[in-house]
Design a protein around this motif. Structure first.
Motif, PDB file in Angstrom:
ATOM      1  N   ASP A 136       0.814  -1.219   0.000  1.00 48.14           N
ATOM      2  CA  ASP A 136       0.000   0.000   0.000  1.00 48.14           C
ATOM      3  C   ASP A 136       0.849   1.271   0.000  1.00 48.14           C
ATOM      4  O   ASP A 136       0.323   2.362  -0.212  1.00 48.14           O
ATOM      5  N   ASP A 137       2.145   1.155   0.275  1.00 49.21           N
ATOM      6  CA  ASP A 137       3.022   2.321   0.343  1.00 49.21           C
ATOM      7  C   ASP A 137       3.788   2.566  -0.955  1.00 49.21           C
ATOM      8  O   ASP A 137       4.773   3.292  -0.967  1.00 49.21           O
ATOM      9  N   GLU A 138       3.355   1.960  -2.064  1.00 46.20           N
ATOM     10  CA  GLU A 138       4.050   2.140  -3.336  1.00 46.20           C
ATOM     11  C   GLU A 138       3.829   3.548  -3.877  1.00 46.20           C
ATOM     12  O   GLU A 138       2.732   4.086  -3.822  1.00 46.20           O
ATOM     13  N   THR A 139       4.919   4.121  -4.391  1.00 46.26           N
ATOM     14  CA  THR A 139       4.862   5.448  -4.995  1.00 46.26           C
ATOM     15  C   THR A 139       5.651   5.428  -6.292  1.00 46.26           C
ATOM     16  O   THR A 139       6.797   4.966  -6.319  1.00 46.26           O
ATOM     17  N   TYR A 140       5.055   5.914  -7.365  1.00 50.25           N
ATOM     18  CA  TYR A 140       5.773   6.050  -8.622  1.00 50.25           C
ATOM     19  C   TYR A 140       6.653   7.289  -8.542  1.00 50.25           C
ATOM     20  O   TYR A 140       6.219   8.335  -8.062  1.00 50.25           O
ATOM     21  N   VAL A 141       7.884   7.142  -9.002  1.00 52.26           N
ATOM     22  CA  VAL A 141       8.873   8.211  -8.945  1.00 52.26           C
ATOM     23  C   VAL A 141       9.454   8.377 -10.345  1.00 52.26           C
ATOM     24  O   VAL A 141       9.460   7.434 -11.140  1.00 52.26           O
ATOM     25  N   ASP A 142       9.968   9.553 -10.634  1.00 55.03           N
ATOM     26  CA  ASP A 142      10.561   9.818 -11.948  1.00 55.03           C
ATOM     27  C   ASP A 142      11.826   8.978 -12.122  1.00 55.03           C
ATOM     28  O   ASP A 142      12.805   9.177 -11.406  1.00 55.03           O
ATOM     29  N   PRO A 143      11.867   8.037 -13.076  1.00 56.72           N
ATOM     30  CA  PRO A 143      13.050   7.200 -13.247  1.00 56.72           C
ATOM     31  C   PRO A 143      14.268   7.986 -13.738  1.00 56.72           C
ATOM     32  O   PRO A 143      15.402   7.541 -13.557  1.00 56.72           O
ATOM     33  N   LEU A 144      14.049   9.148 -14.330  1.00 59.38           N
ATOM     34  CA  LEU A 144      15.185   9.943 -14.815  1.00 59.38           C
ATOM     35  C   LEU A 144      16.068  10.426 -13.673  1.00 59.38           C
ATOM     36  O   LEU A 144      17.228  10.780 -13.885  1.00 59.38           O
ATOM     37  N   THR A 145      15.550  10.416 -12.440  1.00 60.12           N
ATOM     38  CA  THR A 145      16.372  10.792 -11.292  1.00 60.12           C
ATOM     39  C   THR A 145      17.516   9.801 -11.076  1.00 60.12           C
ATOM     40  O   THR A 145      18.526  10.143 -10.466  1.00 60.12           O
ATOM     41  N   LEU A 146      17.357   8.581 -11.591  1.00 67.93           N
ATOM     42  CA  LEU A 146      18.425   7.580 -11.446  1.00 67.93           C
ATOM     43  C   LEU A 146      19.640   7.892 -12.303  1.00 67.93           C
ATOM     44  O   LEU A 146      20.729   7.396 -12.049  1.00 67.93           O
ATOM     45  N   VAL A 147      19.436   8.702 -13.346  1.00 67.74           N
ATOM     46  CA  VAL A 147      20.534   9.013 -14.259  1.00 67.74           C
ATOM     47  C   VAL A 147      20.850  10.507 -14.267  1.00 67.74           C
ATOM     48  O   VAL A 147      21.437  11.029 -15.216  1.00 67.74           O
ATOM     49  N   GLY A 148      20.438  11.194 -13.204  1.00 65.38           N
ATOM     50  CA  GLY A 148      20.763  12.609 -13.081  1.00 65.38           C
ATOM     51  C   GLY A 148      19.813  13.518 -13.825  1.00 65.38           C
ATOM     52  O   GLY A 148      20.076  14.705 -13.967  1.00 65.38           O
ATOM     53  N   GLY A 149      18.689  12.970 -14.279  1.00 69.56           N
ATOM     54  CA  GLY A 149      17.715  13.795 -14.990  1.00 69.56           C
ATOM     55  C   GLY A 149      16.535  14.102 -14.112  1.00 69.56           C
ATOM     56  O   GLY A 149      16.641  14.163 -12.896  1.00 69.56           O
ATOM     57  N   GLY A 150      15.379  14.262 -14.727  1.00 68.50           N
ATOM     58  CA  GLY A 150      14.162  14.561 -13.996  1.00 68.50           C
ATOM     59  C   GLY A 150      13.884  16.033 -14.006  1.00 68.50           C
ATOM     60  O   GLY A 150      14.607  16.820 -14.597  1.00 68.50           O
ATOM     61  N   PRO A 151      12.816  16.443 -13.364  1.00 67.13           N
ATOM     62  CA  PRO A 151      12.422  17.850 -13.409  1.00 67.13           C
ATOM     63  C   PRO A 151      13.401  18.733 -12.672  1.00 67.13           C
ATOM     64  O   PRO A 151      14.004  18.324 -11.690  1.00 67.13           O
ATOM     65  N   ILE A 152      13.562  19.944 -13.166  1.00 68.21           N
ATOM     66  CA  ILE A 152      14.394  20.936 -12.499  1.00 68.21           C
ATOM     67  C   ILE A 152      13.514  21.672 -11.514  1.00 68.21           C
ATOM     68  O   ILE A 152      12.450  22.155 -11.866  1.00 68.21           O
ATOM     69  N   ARG A 153      13.937  21.715 -10.277  1.00 66.94           N
ATOM     70  CA  ARG A 153      13.158  22.397  -9.260  1.00 66.94           C
ATOM     71  C   ARG A 153      13.987  23.550  -8.717  1.00 66.94           C
ATOM     72  O   ARG A 153      15.083  23.341  -8.212  1.00 66.94           O
ATOM     73  N   LEU A 154      13.459  24.745  -8.844  1.00 65.22           N
ATOM     74  CA  LEU A 154      14.153  25.920  -8.335  1.00 65.22           C
ATOM     75  C   LEU A 154      13.688  26.175  -6.911  1.00 65.22           C
ATOM     76  O   LEU A 154      12.495  26.215  -6.626  1.00 65.22           O
ATOM     77  N   LEU A 155      14.628  26.339  -6.025  1.00 68.88           N
ATOM     78  CA  LEU A 155      14.325  26.585  -4.627  1.00 68.88           C
ATOM     79  C   LEU A 155      14.845  27.958  -4.236  1.00 68.88           C
ATOM     80  O   LEU A 155      15.820  28.441  -4.812  1.00 68.88           O
ATOM     81  N   PRO A 156      14.223  28.610  -3.270  1.00 67.30           N
ATOM     82  CA  PRO A 156      14.739  29.911  -2.833  1.00 67.30           C
ATOM     83  C   PRO A 156      16.100  29.745  -2.180  1.00 67.30           C
ATOM     84  O   PRO A 156      16.414  28.689  -1.634  1.00 67.30           O
ATOM     85  N   LEU A 157      16.913  30.802  -2.263  1.00 68.93           N
ATOM     86  CA  LEU A 157      18.237  30.744  -1.648  1.00 68.93           C
ATOM     87  C   LEU A 157      18.140  30.650  -0.135  1.00 68.93           C
ATOM     88  O   LEU A 157      18.945  30.010   0.502  1.00 68.93           O
ATOM     89  N   TRP A 158      17.145  31.313   0.451  1.00 68.91           N
ATOM     90  CA  TRP A 158      16.983  31.292   1.895  1.00 68.91           C
ATOM     91  C   TRP A 158      15.655  30.616   2.205  1.00 68.91           C
ATOM     92  O   TRP A 158      14.605  31.004   1.696  1.00 68.91           O
ATOM     93  N   ARG A 159      15.682  29.610   3.051  1.00 65.71           N
ATOM     94  CA  ARG A 159      14.480  28.820   3.330  1.00 65.71           C
ATOM     95  C   ARG A 159      13.367  29.637   3.973  1.00 65.71           C
ATOM     96  O   ARG A 159      12.203  29.384   3.750  1.00 65.71           O
TER      97      ARG A 159
END
Length: 195
Positions: A143-166
């Motif tokens: 029941d805890d299965e989650t699909y994840v982006d497989p491109l993260t395994l090869v350094g790909g996947g979506p680019i997420r921009l985060l603020p410099l200061w949390r």
């Protein structure tokens, strides 16, 4: 001079890309097709487990092309599901899936990253009439299965921009403000009708 140099150096350090390292929980994988394929359709997770979405990445390939496992593991499934040839490899709490792939491996077989699992076929391809590999990554079990982006395994996947200061807000725009309506402070300004 020194007062100007310090902010310039700090800006340069912030703008330099950080090296990519795979942590102990994030093993670096290999592309399942070689040479590195074009991503035809990326990962689009569904809003809930039963909704429509694209639970993997489609990689451009050619009929009969060798499909390789992205990570070392154990073949959990090699056969057909609803007539579609599928190979699944288990990797310590996660699984990678490869379809449509006619398997050259058997269930229970140990594989190393880059080992050939089978051959890509055109029938049941997400890119029909072209051949492409639908590559998936699932974390967890039951029941805890989650699909994840497989491109993260090869350094790909979506680019997420985060603020410099949390603690800093990511936007100073108010949710009710649109580009056509000025902020309410401008509405309250007295209007000089004589001008």
């Amino acid at each position: 001079m020194r007062a100007r140099l310090v902010p310039a150096l700090l800006t340069l350090v912030v703008l330099l890309p950080a090296p990519v390292h795979a942590g102990p929980d994030e093993p670096r994988g290999v592309w399942p097709l070689s040479p590195e394929p074009e991503v035809v359709h990326g990962f689009e997770p569904p809003p809930n487990p039963y909704a429509a979405g694209h639970r993997g990445a489609d990689l451009a390939g050619s009929p009969g092309q060798a499909v390789r496992t992205a990570l070392p593991g154990t073949v959990a499934f090699a056969g057909a599901i609803g007539g579609k040839p599928v190979v699944t490899v288990r990797h310590d709490g996660r699984r990678t899936t490869y379809e449509p792939v006619v398997a050259s491996v058997e269930r229970g077989q140990q594989v190393s990253a880059g080992d050939v699992l089978g051959r890509l076929v055109v029938p049941h391809s997400h890119c029909f009439p072209a051949a492409c590999l639908h590559w998936g990554l699932i974390e967890g079990t039951g029941d805890d299965e989650t699909y994840v982006d497989p491109l993260t395994l090869v350094g790909g996947g979506p680019i997420r921009l985060l603020p410099l200061w949390r603690d800093a807000p990511t936007s100073t725009r108010r949710p009710w403000t649109t580009r056509w309506a000025p902020p309410i402070e401008l509405w309250r300004r007295p209007v000089d009708w004589a001008a």
